[in-house]
Design a protein around this motif. Structure first.
Motif, mmCIF file in Angstrom:
data_model
loop_
_atom_site.group_PDB
_atom_site.id
_atom_site.type_symbol
_atom_site.label_atom_id
_atom_site.label_comp_id
_atom_site.label_asym_id
_atom_site.label_seq_id
_atom_site.Cartn_x
_atom_site.Cartn_y
_atom_site.Cartn_z
ATOM 1 N N LYS A 150 -87.525 -68.708 47.494
ATOM 2 C CA LYS A 150 -87.417 -69.074 46.008
ATOM 3 C C LYS A 150 -88.283 -70.570 45.491
ATOM 4 O O LYS A 150 -88.000 -70.364 44.695
ATOM 5 C CB LYS A 150 -86.481 -68.231 45.189
ATOM 6 N N TYR B 71 -103.824 -61.609 33.183
ATOM 7 C CA TYR B 71 -101.726 -61.680 33.232
ATOM 8 C C TYR B 71 -101.565 -60.837 34.718
ATOM 9 O O TYR B 71 -100.849 -61.542 35.286
ATOM 10 C CB TYR B 71 -101.638 -60.622 32.035
ATOM 11 N N ARG C 122 -89.543 -61.350 29.603
ATOM 12 C CA ARG C 122 -88.854 -60.686 30.692
ATOM 13 C C ARG C 122 -88.753 -61.117 32.161
ATOM 14 O O ARG C 122 -87.506 -61.831 32.731
ATOM 15 C CB ARG C 122 -88.830 -59.243 30.545
ATOM 16 N N LEU C 123 -90.020 -61.350 32.600
ATOM 17 C CA LEU C 123 -90.166 -62.278 33.510
ATOM 18 C C LEU C 123 -89.558 -63.379 33.970
ATOM 19 O O LEU C 123 -88.964 -64.207 34.403
ATOM 20 C CB LEU C 123 -91.496 -62.912 34.302
ATOM 21 N N ARG C 124 -89.775 -64.377 32.341
ATOM 22 C CA ARG C 124 -89.578 -66.057 32.936
ATOM 23 C C ARG C 124 -87.943 -66.305 32.540
ATOM 24 O O ARG C 124 -87.423 -66.910 33.544
ATOM 25 C CB ARG C 124 -89.551 -66.478 30.867
ATOM 26 N N GLU D 273 -93.945 -67.290 42.892
ATOM 27 C CA GLU D 273 -94.447 -66.569 41.613
ATOM 28 C C GLU D 273 -93.705 -67.266 40.556
ATOM 29 O O GLU D 273 -92.703 -68.234 39.875
ATOM 30 C CB GLU D 273 -93.145 -65.663 41.369
ATOM 31 N N LEU D 274 -94.904 -67.418 40.006
ATOM 32 C CA LEU D 274 -95.004 -69.011 38.368
ATOM 33 C C LEU D 274 -94.386 -67.696 37.400
ATOM 34 O O LEU D 274 -94.115 -66.494 37.097
ATOM 35 C CB LEU D 274 -96.348 -68.873 37.662
ATOM 36 N N SER D 275 -93.568 -68.692 36.538
ATOM 37 C CA SER D 275 -92.704 -68.176 35.081
ATOM 38 C C SER D 275 -93.764 -68.421 33.888
ATOM 39 O O SER D 275 -94.293 -69.201 33.717
ATOM 40 C CB SER D 275 -91.400 -68.963 35.065
ATOM 41 N N PRO D 276 -93.479 -67.419 33.572
ATOM 42 C CA PRO D 276 -94.888 -66.947 32.535
ATOM 43 C C PRO D 276 -94.494 -67.714 31.175
ATOM 44 O O PRO D 276 -93.646 -67.442 30.560
ATOM 45 C CB PRO D 276 -95.405 -65.330 32.898
ATOM 46 N N ARG E 274 -86.513 -64.594 36.608
ATOM 47 C CA ARG E 274 -87.416 -65.795 36.728
ATOM 48 C C ARG E 274 -86.549 -67.601 36.985
ATOM 49 O O ARG E 274 -86.737 -68.652 37.911
ATOM 50 C CB ARG E 274 -88.826 -66.206 37.331
#
Lengths: 112, 378
Positions: B165, B309, A30-32, B335-338, A35
């Protein structure tokens, strides 16, 4: 009415942990997605400004632009100088400073 | 099958009760164990996501950057180089870049000044990165002054601030017009900091770099693949602070496991002795202790990993930031993309859960095969 057993509690907690682990994977997806927009904007900025490095460490020029550093900037004062900046212990010498250009010269044949 | 499951459940019941009897010790152990997993997992998730971000973002970097070296130091590109490069076959685009560093004594931070060709910036105006705007406390419309290396004071107006961003790339950037840049750094017309090249055919890049190195012996071509490789190796598992952190955490873990493996407490010995005396088999004692190790190590792994995490992807790895910041005044907020690498998580799991579970079983087995009377007497 079954009596609540410690094993049920322990296994239940472990299952909750496992479920949260699965939730973390879904949250990552979801975060990917969330972002992705800022990622695309940054990719556009790299192309526009022809950037070569991430802005992670601004303390020294060879940590701000590790891929563009002088050949011996980490030892700029004298060859045995200790590293000035803490980031120096985080960063490797850039890949291109490890004799690559030298090999490139030898590979070259005839100029255009 | 049902009998087997019931038996395991009874063993777990007993294990949980036994763990609860030494509550403080086991909770302390769980906390330390979780902290070790948290530290390792935080570093692992952070560095992997950062490397991935660098790979994705810098894929659009110029194929070749040509620097000029004088006496081993980076120097300005003199007039004429761009025209000579234009004669090389395969070069699609070439551009002289103007950029440099400026130390701002007001906040003791370093900035990267850069000319943005594609932005029509009026002379006397700047576009600055969000990190810089935060550090200096400026907003669009404000005036900002910098003393040039010549001693002259230049005053600019802030036209815009780059999106927050994009701080991972632009926190310290100051974009200005070419005329302002040349006046500020006293760089004569026709000179550039370096040259960037776009090459039509990716297979030709190394070939062109070779030709550049031969035609301009004072130059150093830097390929995009080298830039990417640089970032790929930064924060690699094997290097720098990551190695130091991982080694420390693994050492701490080894001590923990060794402490467990080297001997049992008198209480534990007595417990095993009593169990054997009342008819438990060696296999049952081992199974019970296996469940103890498994419950503890699995809980520690899940707790540590989940906390890591949340720390890395929801709190921007704020505990690691001071380490990464070093002496820098200006630090990007990003903010890094996981990106979760299954192999890394599996490796972490095997390195943290299995050694502990195994380490607890060996002394138990030694105690469980001995005579109950001898074990109880210690």
């Amino acid at each position: 009415m079954p009596v609540s057993r410690p094993s049920h509690l322990a296994l239940g907690l472990l299952c909750c942990g496992g479920a949260l682990f699965a939730v973390s994977l879904a949250d990552a997806a979801r975060l990917r997605q969330q972002r992705a927009d800022s990622g695309q904007a940054m990719q556009a900025l790299v192309r526009q400004l022809q950037l070569t490095d991430l802005c992670l460490f601004t303390e020294a020029r060879y940590t701000r632009h590790p891929s563009q550093t002088d050949l011996h900037s980490a030892f700029q004062d004298h060859p045995l100088a200790l590293e000035h900046f803490p980031s120096g212990s985080l960063l490797l010498p850039p890949a291109n400073l490890r004799g690559h250009h030298e090999r490139l010269d030898r590979e070259t044949e005839v100029p255009d | 099958m049902n009998v087997w499951i019931e038996k395991q459940k009874y063993l777990i019941d007993f294990t949980v009760a036994s763990l609860a009897r030494r509550k403080a010790k086991n909770l302390g152990l769980l906390l330390v164990y979780s902290l070790i997993v948290f530290l390792l997992a935080s570093v692992m998730l952070f560095t992997h996501a950062l490397r991935q971000a660098a790979n994705e973002l810098l894929a659009g970097a110029p194929e070749i950057v040509l620097q000029r070296m004088v006496a081993g130091r980076h120097d300005l590109i003199p007039p004429g180089y761009l025209e000579r490069i234009a004669r090389l076959r395969g070069v699609q685009e070439k551009q002289g870049r103007l950029w440099g560093y400026y130390y701002d004594p007001v906040v003791k931070a370093n900035y990267t000044f850069m000319v943005a060709d594609d932005r029509l910036l009026a002379p006397g105006t700047l576009v600055v990165g969000a990190g810089l705007a935060r550090t200096r406390g400026v907003a669009p419309g404000n005036l900002i002054s910098f003393r040039a290396y010549s001693g002259k004071l230049f005053t600019f107006s802030i036209a815009d601030i780059l999106p927050a961003k994009s701080e991972l790339l632009s926190a310290d950037l100051v974009l200005l017009s070419e005329a302002d840049f040349r006046a500020f750094f006293d760089i004569p017309p026709g000179h550039y900091t370096d040259i960037t090249l776009r090459v039509a055919n990716p297979l030709e890049v190394r070939n062109i770099a070779g030709k550049l190195a031969q035609q301009f012996p004072d130059s150093r071509p830097i390929l995009r693949e080298e830039i990417l490789r640089t970032y790929d190796s930064i924060f690699s598992w094997r290097e720098g602070i990551v190695l130091a952190l991982a080694t420390l955490a693994l050492l701490a873990f080894a001590i923990l496991a060794w402490e467990k493996a080297s001997g049992l407490s008198a209480d534990e010995r007595r417990e095993i002795g009593i169990l054997k005396a009342i008819g438990w088999e060696t296999g049952d004692v081992l199974r019970m202790k296996f469940w103890e190790g498994a419950l503890l190590s699995l809980s520690a792994f899940l707790l540590g990993y989940l906390a890591a995490y949340v720390h890395v992807f929801h709190f921007s790895a704020s505990l690691l930031a001071p380490v990464l910041m070093g002496w820098a005044v200006l630090y990007p907020r990003f903010e890094l993309s996981p990106v979760i690498d299954g192999l890394q998580v599996t490796t972490l799991f095997f390195f943290t859960v299995f050694p502990y579970a195994a380490a607890t079983l060996v002394p138990i087995w030694r105690a469980a095969i001995s005579d109950p009377d001898a074990v109880m007497r210690g």
